[in-house]
Design an enzyme around this catalytic site. Structure first.
Site, PDB file in Angstrom:
ATOM      1  N   HIS A 422      -8.132 -52.299 128.099  1.00 53.85           N
ATOM      2  CA  HIS A 422      -7.348 -52.633 126.907  1.00 53.85           C
ATOM      3  C   HIS A 422      -5.853 -52.499 127.143  1.00 53.85           C
ATOM      4  O   HIS A 422      -5.388 -51.910 128.123  1.00 53.85           O
ATOM      5  CB  HIS A 422      -7.783 -51.768 125.714  1.00 53.85           C
ATOM      6  N   CYS A 441     -11.380 -44.766 128.708  1.00 54.20           N
ATOM      7  CA  CYS A 441     -11.181 -46.209 128.822  1.00 54.20           C
ATOM      8  C   CYS A 441     -10.009 -46.504 129.753  1.00 54.20           C
ATOM      9  O   CYS A 441      -9.236 -45.619 130.107  1.00 54.20           O
ATOM     10  CB  CYS A 441     -10.961 -46.828 127.456  1.00 54.20           C
TER      11      CYS A 441
END
Length: 522
Positions: A422, A441
Protein backbone atom coordinates in the site's frame (compact mmCIF):
# COMPACT_ATOMS: atom_id res chain seq x y z
CA UNK A 1 39.64 -44.03 -3.80
CA UNK A 2 37.31 -47.01 -3.40
CA UNK A 3 39.06 -50.23 -4.48
CA UNK A 4 37.27 -51.90 -7.38
CA UNK A 5 36.72 -55.62 -6.79
CA UNK A 6 37.64 -57.47 -9.99
CA UNK A 7 34.71 -59.88 -9.80
CA UNK A 8 32.19 -57.07 -9.31
CA UNK A 9 33.50 -55.12 -12.27
CA UNK A 10 33.21 -58.18 -14.45
CA UNK A 11 29.45 -58.28 -13.96
CA UNK A 12 27.32 -56.54 -16.58
CA UNK A 13 25.31 -53.51 -15.29
CA UNK A 14 22.05 -55.40 -15.83
CA UNK A 15 23.18 -58.62 -14.16
CA UNK A 16 21.37 -57.98 -10.83
CA UNK A 17 18.06 -59.84 -10.98
CA UNK A 18 16.10 -62.54 -9.26
CA UNK A 19 13.98 -62.73 -6.12
CA UNK A 20 16.29 -60.65 -3.90
CA UNK A 21 16.27 -57.75 -6.36
CA UNK A 22 12.50 -57.88 -6.87
CA UNK A 23 11.97 -57.91 -3.11
CA UNK A 24 14.04 -54.72 -2.71
CA UNK A 25 12.19 -53.03 -5.57
CA UNK A 26 8.83 -53.96 -4.07
CA UNK A 27 9.76 -52.15 -0.84
CA UNK A 28 11.08 -49.04 -2.59
CA UNK A 29 9.46 -45.63 -2.23
CA UNK A 30 7.49 -44.07 -5.07
CA UNK A 31 10.40 -41.88 -6.17
CA UNK A 32 12.85 -44.74 -5.99
CA UNK A 33 10.48 -46.94 -7.98
CA UNK A 34 10.14 -44.22 -10.62
CA UNK A 35 13.91 -44.08 -11.05
CA UNK A 36 14.13 -47.81 -11.69
CA UNK A 37 11.04 -47.77 -13.90
CA UNK A 38 12.73 -45.39 -16.34
CA UNK A 39 15.73 -47.74 -16.25
CA UNK A 40 13.63 -50.87 -16.88
CA UNK A 41 14.79 -52.01 -13.42
CA UNK A 42 18.47 -51.99 -14.41
CA UNK A 43 20.69 -51.44 -11.35
CA UNK A 44 23.12 -48.52 -11.06
CA UNK A 45 25.62 -49.18 -8.29
CA UNK A 46 27.12 -52.54 -9.15
CA UNK A 47 30.29 -50.89 -10.43
CA UNK A 48 32.82 -49.70 -7.86
CA UNK A 49 33.98 -46.77 -9.97
CA UNK A 50 30.43 -45.46 -10.23
CA UNK A 51 30.01 -45.78 -6.46
CA UNK A 52 33.22 -43.81 -6.02
CA UNK A 53 31.82 -41.10 -8.32
CA UNK A 54 28.74 -40.91 -6.06
CA UNK A 55 30.97 -40.63 -2.98
CA UNK A 56 32.89 -37.79 -4.64
CA UNK A 57 29.68 -35.96 -5.62
CA UNK A 58 28.34 -36.21 -2.08
CA UNK A 59 31.60 -34.83 -0.76
CA UNK A 60 31.21 -31.73 -2.92
CA UNK A 61 27.81 -30.77 -1.49
CA UNK A 62 29.51 -28.38 0.92
CA UNK A 63 29.81 -26.10 -2.13
CA UNK A 64 26.01 -25.79 -1.89
CA UNK A 65 26.04 -25.07 1.83
CA UNK A 66 24.92 -28.61 2.71
CA UNK A 67 26.76 -31.00 5.03
CA UNK A 68 28.35 -33.90 3.10
CA UNK A 69 28.55 -36.08 6.22
CA UNK A 70 24.74 -36.11 6.34
CA UNK A 71 24.88 -38.60 3.47
CA UNK A 72 27.52 -40.84 5.08
CA UNK A 73 29.95 -41.07 2.14
CA UNK A 74 32.46 -43.07 4.20
CA UNK A 75 29.78 -45.52 5.28
CA UNK A 76 28.69 -45.83 1.65
CA UNK A 77 32.22 -46.81 0.68
CA UNK A 78 32.37 -49.49 3.38
CA UNK A 79 29.01 -50.93 2.39
CA UNK A 80 30.09 -50.98 -1.25
CA UNK A 81 33.24 -52.93 -0.41
CA UNK A 82 31.25 -55.51 1.54
CA UNK A 83 28.44 -55.86 -1.01
CA UNK A 84 30.48 -55.87 -4.23
CA UNK A 85 33.22 -58.15 -2.97
CA UNK A 86 31.07 -61.23 -3.50
CA UNK A 87 29.12 -61.15 -6.81
CA UNK A 88 27.31 -64.33 -5.79
CA UNK A 89 25.57 -62.64 -2.82
CA UNK A 90 22.57 -61.27 -4.67
CA UNK A 91 20.75 -60.20 -1.50
CA UNK A 92 23.64 -58.05 -0.22
CA UNK A 93 24.14 -56.46 -3.61
CA UNK A 94 20.41 -55.71 -3.95
CA UNK A 95 20.29 -54.11 -0.48
CA UNK A 96 23.30 -51.97 -1.27
CA UNK A 97 21.84 -50.94 -4.63
CA UNK A 98 18.70 -49.59 -2.98
CA UNK A 99 20.68 -47.94 -0.14
CA UNK A 100 22.95 -46.09 -2.58
CA UNK A 101 20.03 -44.90 -4.72
CA UNK A 102 18.07 -43.80 -1.65
CA UNK A 103 21.09 -41.82 -0.47
CA UNK A 104 21.49 -40.19 -3.86
CA UNK A 105 17.80 -39.24 -4.11
CA UNK A 106 17.83 -37.71 -0.64
CA UNK A 107 20.84 -35.60 -1.59
CA UNK A 108 19.19 -34.56 -4.86
CA UNK A 109 15.98 -33.63 -3.04
CA UNK A 110 17.88 -31.48 -0.53
CA UNK A 111 19.79 -29.88 -3.38
CA UNK A 112 16.63 -29.05 -5.32
CA UNK A 113 14.10 -28.15 -2.60
CA UNK A 114 16.15 -27.74 0.57
CA UNK A 115 17.00 -29.90 3.57
CA UNK A 116 15.04 -27.93 6.19
CA UNK A 117 11.25 -27.69 6.44
CA UNK A 118 10.60 -23.92 6.73
CA UNK A 119 7.25 -24.41 8.42
CA UNK A 120 9.04 -25.98 11.40
CA UNK A 121 11.15 -22.85 11.79
CA UNK A 122 8.52 -20.15 11.44
CA UNK A 123 4.85 -20.11 12.40
CA UNK A 124 4.15 -17.28 9.93
CA UNK A 125 5.46 -19.20 6.91
CA UNK A 126 2.79 -19.25 4.17
CA UNK A 127 4.94 -20.04 1.14
CA UNK A 128 4.50 -23.60 -0.10
CA UNK A 129 7.66 -25.47 -1.03
CA UNK A 130 6.73 -27.52 -4.08
CA UNK A 131 7.41 -31.29 -4.02
CA UNK A 132 10.65 -32.42 -5.67
CA UNK A 133 10.47 -32.52 -9.45
CA UNK A 134 13.47 -34.65 -10.37
CA UNK A 135 13.91 -35.55 -14.05
CA UNK A 136 14.51 -39.26 -13.55
CA UNK A 137 15.16 -39.90 -17.25
CA UNK A 138 17.90 -37.24 -17.43
CA UNK A 139 19.37 -38.45 -14.12
CA UNK A 140 19.38 -42.04 -15.39
CA UNK A 141 21.12 -41.04 -18.63
CA UNK A 142 23.84 -39.19 -16.69
CA UNK A 143 24.36 -42.19 -14.42
CA UNK A 144 24.63 -44.56 -17.37
CA UNK A 145 27.48 -42.38 -18.64
CA UNK A 146 29.15 -42.62 -15.25
CA UNK A 147 28.70 -38.86 -14.74
CA UNK A 148 27.18 -38.66 -11.26
CA UNK A 149 28.05 -34.96 -10.97
CA UNK A 150 25.87 -34.28 -14.04
CA UNK A 151 23.00 -36.07 -12.27
CA UNK A 152 23.48 -33.68 -9.32
CA UNK A 153 23.46 -30.74 -11.72
CA UNK A 154 19.99 -31.85 -12.84
CA UNK A 155 18.72 -31.10 -9.32
CA UNK A 156 20.75 -28.01 -8.48
CA UNK A 157 18.77 -24.73 -8.98
CA UNK A 158 19.80 -23.22 -12.31
CA UNK A 159 18.78 -19.64 -11.54
CA UNK A 160 21.51 -16.98 -11.60
CA UNK A 161 21.01 -15.83 -7.96
CA UNK A 162 21.68 -19.36 -6.72
CA UNK A 163 24.82 -19.68 -8.80
CA UNK A 164 26.00 -16.29 -7.56
CA UNK A 165 25.45 -17.36 -3.95
CA UNK A 166 27.36 -20.58 -4.68
CA UNK A 167 30.26 -18.59 -6.12
CA UNK A 168 30.10 -16.20 -3.16
CA UNK A 169 30.27 -19.11 -0.72
CA UNK A 170 33.40 -20.39 -2.46
CA UNK A 171 34.90 -16.88 -2.37
CA UNK A 172 34.33 -16.40 1.36
CA UNK A 173 35.67 -19.86 2.12
CA UNK A 174 38.85 -18.94 0.24
CA UNK A 175 39.10 -15.83 2.40
CA UNK A 176 38.68 -18.03 5.47
CA UNK A 177 41.45 -20.39 4.35
CA UNK A 178 43.75 -17.41 3.81
CA UNK A 179 43.27 -16.28 7.40
CA UNK A 180 40.21 -14.08 7.13
CA UNK A 181 40.37 -10.31 7.52
CA UNK A 182 41.63 -7.92 10.18
CA UNK A 183 39.38 -6.70 12.95
CA UNK A 184 39.07 -2.95 13.45
CA UNK A 185 39.26 -1.60 16.96
CA UNK A 186 35.96 -0.59 18.49
CA UNK A 187 37.24 2.88 19.30
CA UNK A 188 38.08 3.47 15.64
CA UNK A 189 35.70 6.00 14.07
CA UNK A 190 37.22 6.85 10.73
CA UNK A 191 36.36 9.76 8.46
CA UNK A 192 37.59 10.85 5.04
CA UNK A 193 40.91 12.64 5.46
CA UNK A 194 41.98 10.61 8.50
CA UNK A 195 45.29 8.77 8.51
CA UNK A 196 47.04 6.12 10.54
CA UNK A 197 47.27 2.40 11.14
CA UNK A 198 43.49 2.07 11.57
CA UNK A 199 43.05 3.26 7.98
CA UNK A 200 45.53 0.63 6.83
CA UNK A 201 43.49 -2.09 8.59
CA UNK A 202 40.37 -0.74 6.91
CA UNK A 203 42.11 -1.07 3.53
CA UNK A 204 43.10 -4.66 4.32
CA UNK A 205 39.56 -5.49 5.39
CA UNK A 206 37.97 -4.18 2.19
CA UNK A 207 40.69 -5.62 -0.04
CA UNK A 208 40.02 -9.06 1.47
CA UNK A 209 36.53 -9.21 -0.05
CA UNK A 210 37.69 -8.08 -3.49
CA UNK A 211 38.16 -4.31 -3.38
CA UNK A 212 41.64 -4.55 -4.87
CA UNK A 213 41.75 -0.87 -5.79
CA UNK A 214 42.26 0.02 -2.11
CA UNK A 215 45.04 -2.52 -1.52
CA UNK A 216 48.33 -0.89 -0.59
CA UNK A 217 51.58 -2.34 -1.94
CA UNK A 218 54.57 -2.92 0.32
CA UNK A 219 57.32 -0.62 -0.98
CA UNK A 220 60.00 -2.61 0.87
CA UNK A 221 59.62 -5.38 -1.72
CA UNK A 222 60.53 -3.00 -4.55
CA UNK A 223 62.83 -0.36 -2.99
CA UNK A 224 64.18 0.85 -6.34
CA UNK A 225 60.81 1.25 -8.05
CA UNK A 226 58.49 4.19 -7.59
CA UNK A 227 55.15 2.57 -6.86
CA UNK A 228 51.87 4.12 -7.92
CA UNK A 229 50.01 2.49 -5.06
CA UNK A 230 47.83 4.40 -2.59
CA UNK A 231 49.26 5.61 0.67
CA UNK A 232 48.19 2.80 3.03
CA UNK A 233 47.59 5.21 5.92
CA UNK A 234 45.51 7.78 4.01
CA UNK A 235 41.70 7.78 3.96
CA UNK A 236 41.58 8.97 0.34
CA UNK A 237 38.77 9.28 -2.21
CA UNK A 238 39.22 5.73 -3.51
CA UNK A 239 38.85 4.34 0.00
CA UNK A 240 35.81 6.54 0.60
CA UNK A 241 34.13 5.07 -2.51
CA UNK A 242 34.92 1.52 -1.34
CA UNK A 243 33.47 2.24 2.11
CA UNK A 244 30.33 3.74 0.57
CA UNK A 245 29.87 0.67 -1.63
CA UNK A 246 30.29 -1.56 1.44
CA UNK A 247 27.71 0.54 3.30
CA UNK A 248 25.18 0.28 0.46
CA UNK A 249 25.68 -3.49 0.33
CA UNK A 250 24.95 -3.69 4.06
CA UNK A 251 21.95 -1.32 4.09
CA UNK A 252 23.87 1.37 5.92
CA UNK A 253 23.87 5.12 5.35
CA UNK A 254 26.50 5.54 2.61
CA UNK A 255 28.24 8.56 4.11
CA UNK A 256 31.77 7.12 3.86
CA UNK A 257 32.22 7.39 7.63
CA UNK A 258 33.14 4.26 9.57
CA UNK A 259 30.90 4.77 12.59
CA UNK A 260 29.55 2.17 15.06
CA UNK A 261 27.13 0.48 12.62
CA UNK A 262 29.62 0.27 9.77
CA UNK A 263 32.29 -0.92 12.19
CA UNK A 264 29.98 -3.68 13.43
CA UNK A 265 29.35 -4.87 9.87
CA UNK A 266 33.07 -4.77 9.05
CA UNK A 267 33.90 -6.81 12.14
CA UNK A 268 31.47 -9.64 11.40
CA UNK A 269 33.66 -12.73 11.13
CA UNK A 270 34.19 -14.68 7.92
CA UNK A 271 32.52 -17.69 9.57
CA UNK A 272 29.41 -15.61 10.27
CA UNK A 273 29.24 -14.46 6.65
CA UNK A 274 29.69 -18.04 5.42
CA UNK A 275 26.79 -19.18 7.61
CA UNK A 276 24.68 -16.29 6.32
CA UNK A 277 25.34 -17.33 2.72
CA UNK A 278 24.51 -20.96 3.52
CA UNK A 279 21.19 -19.92 5.09
CA UNK A 280 20.22 -17.96 2.02
CA UNK A 281 21.19 -20.77 -0.35
CA UNK A 282 18.68 -22.90 1.55
CA UNK A 283 16.07 -20.15 1.20
CA UNK A 284 16.83 -20.06 -2.52
CA UNK A 285 16.20 -23.80 -2.75
CA UNK A 286 12.82 -23.24 -1.08
CA UNK A 287 11.86 -20.49 -3.50
CA UNK A 288 13.65 -20.69 -6.84
CA UNK A 289 11.37 -23.13 -8.60
CA UNK A 290 8.04 -22.78 -10.33
CA UNK A 291 8.40 -19.01 -10.66
CA UNK A 292 6.65 -17.36 -13.60
CA UNK A 293 8.47 -14.99 -15.94
CA UNK A 294 6.49 -12.04 -14.59
CA UNK A 295 5.81 -11.54 -10.88
CA UNK A 296 6.23 -9.16 -7.93
CA UNK A 297 8.97 -10.08 -5.44
CA UNK A 298 9.18 -8.41 -2.04
CA UNK A 299 12.59 -8.83 -0.40
CA UNK A 300 11.64 -8.37 3.26
CA UNK A 301 15.08 -8.12 4.88
CA UNK A 302 16.36 -6.02 1.97
CA UNK A 303 13.44 -3.53 2.17
CA UNK A 304 13.10 -3.90 -1.58
CA UNK A 305 10.37 -4.66 -4.14
CA UNK A 306 10.97 -5.79 -7.71
CA UNK A 307 8.31 -6.22 -10.36
CA UNK A 308 9.58 -8.45 -13.15
CA UNK A 309 7.43 -7.26 -16.02
CA UNK A 310 6.25 -9.36 -18.99
CA UNK A 311 8.39 -7.23 -21.37
CA UNK A 312 11.58 -8.23 -19.54
CA UNK A 313 12.04 -4.93 -17.72
CA UNK A 314 12.30 -4.77 -13.91
CA UNK A 315 10.64 -2.05 -11.86
CA UNK A 316 12.27 -1.60 -8.45
CA UNK A 317 11.33 0.34 -5.35
CA UNK A 318 12.07 0.75 -1.66
CA UNK A 319 9.60 -0.64 0.88
CA UNK A 320 8.82 -0.48 4.59
CA UNK A 321 8.13 -3.86 6.24
CA UNK A 322 6.96 -5.16 9.60
CA UNK A 323 8.73 -4.47 12.86
CA UNK A 324 10.58 -7.41 14.47
CA UNK A 325 7.63 -7.99 16.81
CA UNK A 326 5.10 -7.70 13.94
CA UNK A 327 6.89 -9.58 11.22
CA UNK A 328 5.93 -9.50 7.59
CA UNK A 329 5.36 -13.18 6.74
CA UNK A 330 6.86 -15.12 3.84
CA UNK A 331 4.15 -16.11 1.39
CA UNK A 332 3.19 -16.65 -2.23
CA UNK A 333 -0.12 -15.43 -3.63
CA UNK A 334 -1.62 -13.57 -6.62
CA UNK A 335 -2.54 -9.90 -6.91
CA UNK A 336 -6.24 -9.87 -7.74
CA UNK A 337 -7.35 -6.26 -7.37
CA UNK A 338 -6.45 -2.76 -6.24
CA UNK A 339 -8.39 -0.54 -3.86
CA UNK A 340 -8.44 3.14 -4.81
CA UNK A 341 -8.88 5.77 -2.08
CA UNK A 342 -9.20 3.08 0.61
CA UNK A 343 -10.74 3.38 4.00
CA UNK A 344 -8.81 1.71 6.82
CA UNK A 345 -10.40 -0.65 9.31
CA UNK A 346 -8.07 -0.95 12.29
CA UNK A 347 -6.80 -4.58 12.41
CA UNK A 348 -7.43 -6.53 15.65
CA UNK A 349 -3.78 -6.57 16.80
CA UNK A 350 -3.31 -2.82 16.25
CA UNK A 351 -6.71 -2.19 17.82
CA UNK A 352 -5.81 -4.16 20.95
CA UNK A 353 -2.18 -3.13 21.40
CA UNK A 354 -2.00 0.39 19.97
CA UNK A 355 -5.36 2.12 19.63
CA UNK A 356 -7.45 1.02 22.61
CA UNK A 357 -4.92 2.20 25.23
CA UNK A 358 -4.95 5.67 23.61
CA UNK A 359 -8.77 5.78 23.41
CA UNK A 360 -9.06 4.80 27.06
CA UNK A 361 -6.78 7.65 28.05
CA UNK A 362 -8.42 10.24 25.78
CA UNK A 363 -11.68 9.73 23.86
CA UNK A 364 -10.79 12.76 21.73
CA UNK A 365 -8.16 10.59 20.03
CA UNK A 366 -10.91 9.16 17.81
CA UNK A 367 -11.91 12.54 16.39
CA UNK A 368 -8.33 13.73 15.90
CA UNK A 369 -7.56 10.55 13.92
CA UNK A 370 -10.82 10.72 11.93
CA UNK A 371 -11.86 7.30 13.26
CA UNK A 372 -15.51 6.24 13.10
CA UNK A 373 -16.87 3.71 15.61
CA UNK A 374 -18.89 0.92 13.98
CA UNK A 375 -20.88 -2.02 15.28
CA UNK A 376 -20.02 -5.54 14.03
CA UNK A 377 -22.78 -5.09 11.43
CA UNK A 378 -21.32 -1.78 10.23
CA UNK A 379 -23.68 0.69 11.93
CA UNK A 380 -22.14 3.92 13.18
CA UNK A 381 -22.03 4.20 16.99
CA UNK A 382 -21.69 7.08 19.41
CA UNK A 383 -18.24 6.71 21.03
CA UNK A 384 -19.75 7.80 24.35
CA UNK A 385 -22.04 4.76 24.31
CA UNK A 386 -19.21 2.22 24.13
CA UNK A 387 -17.66 0.59 27.19
CA UNK A 388 -14.04 1.02 26.12
CA UNK A 389 -12.77 -1.20 28.91
CA UNK A 390 -14.64 -4.03 27.17
CA UNK A 391 -15.64 -2.83 23.67
CA UNK A 392 -16.66 -6.22 22.35
CA UNK A 393 -16.77 -6.47 18.57
CA UNK A 394 -16.79 -2.77 17.71
CA UNK A 395 -14.69 -1.68 14.74
CA UNK A 396 -12.77 1.53 14.12
CA UNK A 397 -12.57 2.80 10.58
CA UNK A 398 -10.68 5.75 9.15
CA UNK A 399 -12.13 7.40 6.07
CA UNK A 400 -10.21 7.81 2.85
CA UNK A 401 -7.97 10.83 2.67
CA UNK A 402 -4.43 12.16 2.70
CA UNK A 403 -3.83 11.10 6.32
CA UNK A 404 -5.18 7.58 5.92
CA UNK A 405 -2.44 5.04 6.92
CA UNK A 406 -3.01 3.21 3.62
CA UNK A 407 -2.52 6.35 1.59
CA UNK A 408 -4.40 6.55 -1.68
CA UNK A 409 -4.02 3.01 -2.99
CA UNK A 410 -3.78 -0.63 -1.86
CA UNK A 411 -2.57 -3.64 -3.87
CA UNK A 412 -4.41 -6.72 -2.60
CA UNK A 413 -3.77 -10.48 -2.75
CA UNK A 414 -5.50 -13.29 -0.82
CA UNK A 415 -3.78 -14.47 2.38
CA UNK A 416 -4.71 -15.45 5.92
CA UNK A 417 -2.80 -12.66 7.65
CA UNK A 418 -4.42 -9.59 6.02
CA UNK A 419 -1.14 -8.50 4.41
CA UNK A 420 -1.06 -6.19 1.39
CA UNK A 421 1.05 -3.60 -0.43
CA UNK A 422 0.00 0.00 0.00
CA UNK A 423 0.70 3.69 -0.22
CA UNK A 424 1.52 5.74 2.89
CA UNK A 425 1.37 9.38 3.99
CA UNK A 426 4.68 8.83 5.86
CA UNK A 427 6.91 8.96 2.79
CA UNK A 428 9.92 10.18 4.74
CA UNK A 429 10.38 6.64 6.05
CA UNK A 430 11.65 5.49 2.66
CA UNK A 431 14.81 7.57 3.13
CA UNK A 432 15.81 5.59 6.21
CA UNK A 433 18.38 2.80 5.79
CA UNK A 434 16.52 0.50 8.21
CA UNK A 435 12.85 0.26 7.33
CA UNK A 436 11.29 -2.41 9.58
CA UNK A 437 8.69 0.06 10.81
CA UNK A 438 5.19 -1.18 9.90
CA UNK A 439 2.68 -3.47 11.58
CA UNK A 440 3.25 -6.20 9.00
CA UNK A 441 1.94 -4.80 5.73
CA UNK A 442 4.32 -3.43 3.08
CA UNK A 443 4.46 0.28 2.30
CA UNK A 444 5.71 0.83 -1.25
CA UNK A 445 7.49 3.93 -2.50
CA UNK A 446 5.97 4.99 -5.82
CA UNK A 447 3.07 2.59 -5.51
CA UNK A 448 1.04 4.69 -7.96
CA UNK A 449 3.55 3.89 -10.68
CA UNK A 450 3.43 0.21 -9.76
CA UNK A 451 -0.37 0.27 -9.95
CA UNK A 452 -0.34 1.71 -13.45
CA UNK A 453 2.20 -0.89 -14.61
CA UNK A 454 -0.05 -3.64 -13.22
CA UNK A 455 -3.02 -2.17 -15.05
CA UNK A 456 -1.10 -1.83 -18.31
CA UNK A 457 0.58 -5.24 -18.18
CA UNK A 458 -2.65 -7.12 -17.43
CA UNK A 459 -4.75 -5.30 -20.03
CA UNK A 460 -6.87 -3.67 -17.34
CA UNK A 461 -8.37 -0.45 -18.74
CA UNK A 462 -7.75 1.88 -15.79
CA UNK A 463 -5.89 5.13 -15.10
CA UNK A 464 -4.55 5.06 -11.54
CA UNK A 465 -3.98 8.82 -11.23
CA UNK A 466 -7.42 9.74 -12.54
CA UNK A 467 -9.15 7.22 -10.27
CA UNK A 468 -7.34 8.59 -7.21
CA UNK A 469 -8.14 12.17 -8.17
CA UNK A 470 -11.82 11.20 -8.45
CA UNK A 471 -11.83 10.61 -4.67
CA UNK A 472 -14.25 7.68 -4.73
CA UNK A 473 -13.41 4.50 -2.83
CA UNK A 474 -13.57 1.58 -5.25
CA UNK A 475 -12.01 -1.79 -6.08
CA UNK A 476 -10.54 -2.38 -9.53
CA UNK A 477 -10.17 -6.03 -10.54
CA UNK A 478 -7.16 -6.95 -12.65
CA UNK A 479 -8.05 -8.67 -15.91
CA UNK A 480 -5.23 -11.14 -15.16
CA UNK A 481 -3.84 -12.02 -11.76
CA UNK A 482 -0.17 -11.25 -11.08
CA UNK A 483 1.86 -13.63 -8.87
CA UNK A 484 3.44 -12.08 -5.79
CA UNK A 485 6.12 -13.55 -3.52
CA UNK A 486 7.13 -12.18 -0.12
CA UNK A 487 10.43 -13.68 0.98
CA UNK A 488 13.22 -13.09 3.50
CA UNK A 489 16.78 -12.72 2.14
CA UNK A 490 19.70 -11.64 4.32
CA UNK A 491 22.18 -12.06 1.45
CA UNK A 492 21.50 -10.82 -2.07
CA UNK A 493 23.77 -10.93 -5.14
CA UNK A 494 24.17 -7.43 -6.55
CA UNK A 495 24.61 -6.45 -10.24
CA UNK A 496 28.27 -5.52 -9.58
CA UNK A 497 28.99 -9.15 -8.63
CA UNK A 498 29.38 -8.56 -4.89
CA UNK A 499 27.11 -10.01 -2.23
CA UNK A 500 24.96 -7.62 -0.22
CA UNK A 501 24.59 -8.65 3.43
CA UNK A 502 21.53 -7.41 5.31
CA UNK A 503 20.84 -7.28 9.04
CA UNK A 504 18.88 -10.32 10.21
CA UNK A 505 16.00 -8.16 11.42
CA UNK A 506 13.79 -11.11 12.39
CA UNK A 507 16.70 -13.17 13.84
CA UNK A 508 16.05 -16.16 11.60
CA UNK A 509 19.53 -17.00 10.31
CA UNK A 510 20.88 -18.75 13.42
CA UNK A 511 17.92 -21.14 13.68
CA UNK A 512 18.20 -21.99 9.99
CA UNK A 513 21.94 -22.66 10.15
CA UNK A 514 21.43 -24.82 13.24
CA UNK A 515 18.81 -26.84 11.35
CA UNK A 516 21.10 -27.16 8.34
CA UNK A 517 23.85 -28.56 10.56
CA UNK A 518 21.61 -30.99 12.40
CA UNK A 519 22.37 -34.60 11.34
CA UNK A 520 19.70 -36.48 9.40
CA UNK A 521 18.60 -40.08 9.45
CA UNK A 522 19.09 -42.00 6.23
Amino acid sequence: MLAAPALAQSEAPGALSGEAWQTQLADASARLSRLYQVRSERPIWQDAQRVEALVQALGKLDADGLVPEDYRPGELQEKARAALADPTNAEARARFEIHASRTMLMALTHLQRGKVDPQRLSSDWELDVEPPDLDMAAISQALDKGNVEAAFDQARPSFDPYQQLREGLAHYRRIDRQGGWPTLKHEDVLRPGDSGESVERLRERLAAIGNTEVAAADASFYPTIELKAPNPHAYDDTLVEAVQRFQRHHLLADDGIVGPRTLKALNMSVDQRIDQIRANMERARWLLHGLPESFVLVDIAGYDLRYFRPNGETWRSRVVVGRPYRRTPSMRSEITHLTINPTWTVPPTIMREDVLPKVRRDLGYLQRQNLSVLSPSGERLDPQSVDWSNPGGVMLRQQAGASNPLGRLVVRFPNDQMIYLHDTPSRGQFARSKRALSSGCIRVEGVMELAQLLFDDTGTPADASRLVADGETRNVLLDRHVPVVLHYWTVQPEPDGELAFRPDIYERDDDLVEALDKPITL
